[in-house]
Motif scaffolding. Structure first.
Motif, PDB file in Angstrom:
ATOM      1  N   UNK A  81       0.840  -1.205   0.000  1.00 33.77           N
ATOM      2  CA  UNK A  81       0.000   0.000   0.000  1.00 33.77           C
ATOM      3  C   UNK A  81       0.873   1.253   0.000  1.00 33.77           C
ATOM      4  N   UNK A  82       0.224   2.399  -0.026  1.00 30.40           N
ATOM      5  CA  UNK A  82       0.951   3.672  -0.145  1.00 30.40           C
ATOM      6  C   UNK A  82       1.765   3.968   1.122  1.00 30.40           C
ATOM      7  N   UNK A  83       1.344   3.387   2.258  1.00 31.81           N
ATOM      8  CA  UNK A  83       2.091   3.610   3.498  1.00 31.81           C
ATOM      9  C   UNK A  83       3.476   2.962   3.413  1.00 31.81           C
ATOM     10  N   UNK A  84       3.570   1.841   2.713  1.00 32.66           N
ATOM     11  CA  UNK A  84       4.880   1.210   2.491  1.00 32.66           C
ATOM     12  C   UNK A  84       5.781   2.138   1.670  1.00 32.66           C
ATOM     13  N   UNK A 107      -3.326  -1.433  -2.008  1.00 36.08           N
ATOM     14  CA  UNK A 107      -4.437  -1.858  -1.148  1.00 36.08           C
ATOM     15  C   UNK A 107      -4.690  -0.840  -0.043  1.00 36.08           C
ATOM     16  N   UNK A 108      -5.141   0.335  -0.411  1.00 32.70           N
ATOM     17  CA  UNK A 108      -5.536   1.324   0.590  1.00 32.70           C
ATOM     18  C   UNK A 108      -6.562   2.238  -0.056  1.00 32.70           C
ATOM     19  N   UNK A 109      -7.126   3.116   0.744  1.00 33.71           N
ATOM     20  CA  UNK A 109      -8.116   4.058   0.242  1.00 33.71           C
ATOM     21  C   UNK A 109      -7.477   4.939  -0.852  1.00 33.71           C
ATOM     22  N   UNK A 110      -8.135   5.076  -2.021  1.00 31.61           N
ATOM     23  CA  UNK A 110      -7.560   5.907  -3.089  1.00 31.61           C
ATOM     24  C   UNK A 110      -7.242   7.335  -2.639  1.00 31.61           C
TER      25      UNK A 110
END
Ligand SMILES: [Zn+2]
Length: 208
Positions: A81-84, A107-110
């Motif tokens: 996901x974008x947090x990674x 796999x996270x909120x767009x």
């Protein structure tokens, strides 16, 4: 097919502290990954510090490489996901350019993806993202439409319609050779056996 643009592919513009956001979008088989890799090769030749991220959900290829449909490859970091992405960039303050391929598979909120891309560009990083602008229902596919709105540079690439040879902006999803129904899952990773580029005239609307 792909429209080369002058500014974002010019590595001299990637100076530290000058961030912006570039979007490469289009349907399946429109050459998005190839265009992303072309820009990254320039970045590499210019010896700018860079990283490519690829969603783990995109299982079509060896996950440690970004590979285009025509077989070009560059090393990439698989992420969930974008947090990674934010965590990795946080450990690499030297990074000048980052690229995220197939961004719709994170796999996270767009909305989180859009916020993070803005944040990275604000930090002075050149952020290049590639992804589908429409789903198989020919509907806008987040987060690309939102990213297009806030990006400095947008390129929308076309594929070639498998039926008539016109330029194709839509991706027809096929199940046993027929248009997938409207309620089929949005994400079904696949190659040519599942999707065909179609133009506006040849695209078949999914049944409700
Ligand atoms: Zn057509």
């Amino acid at each position: 097919m792909s429209t080369p643009i002058s500014n974002p592919s010019d590595p001299r513009l990637s100076q530290p502290g000058r961030g912006w956001l570039e979007v490469i979008c289009g349907g399946m088989f429109s050459g998005k990954t190839e265009e992303l890799l072309r820009r990254l090769r320039h970045v590499k030749h210019a010896r700018l510090s860079h990283m490519i991220f690829t969603p783990k959900a995109d299982t079509r290829y060896d996950s440690e490489r970004v590979v285009s449909h025509v077989g070009t490859k560059l090393e990439a970091q698989p992420v969930q996901n974008i947090h990674d992405v934010l965590a990795t960039v946080g450990r690499r303050p030297d990074l000048q350019v980052i690229a995220i391929d197939e961004i719709q598979f994170l796999e996270n909120d767009p909305e989180e993806t859009v916020r993070a891309c803005q944040q990275l560009a604000d930090q002075g990083i050149r952020v290049i993202v590639a992804g589908l602008d429409q789903d198989f229902r020919a509907q806008p596919f987040p987060p690309i439409p939102q990213l297009m709105a806030v990006a400095e540079y947008v390129d929308k690439l076309m594929a070639i319609c498998t039926r008539c040879g016109n330029y194709a902006g839509r991706s027809q999803r096929l199940i046993d050779g027929r248009a997938a129904p409207f309620d089929a899952p949005t994400i079904a990773v696949g190659g040519e056996e599942l999707y065909e580029p179609r133009c506006r005239c040849c695209y078949e609307w999914p049944d409700d």
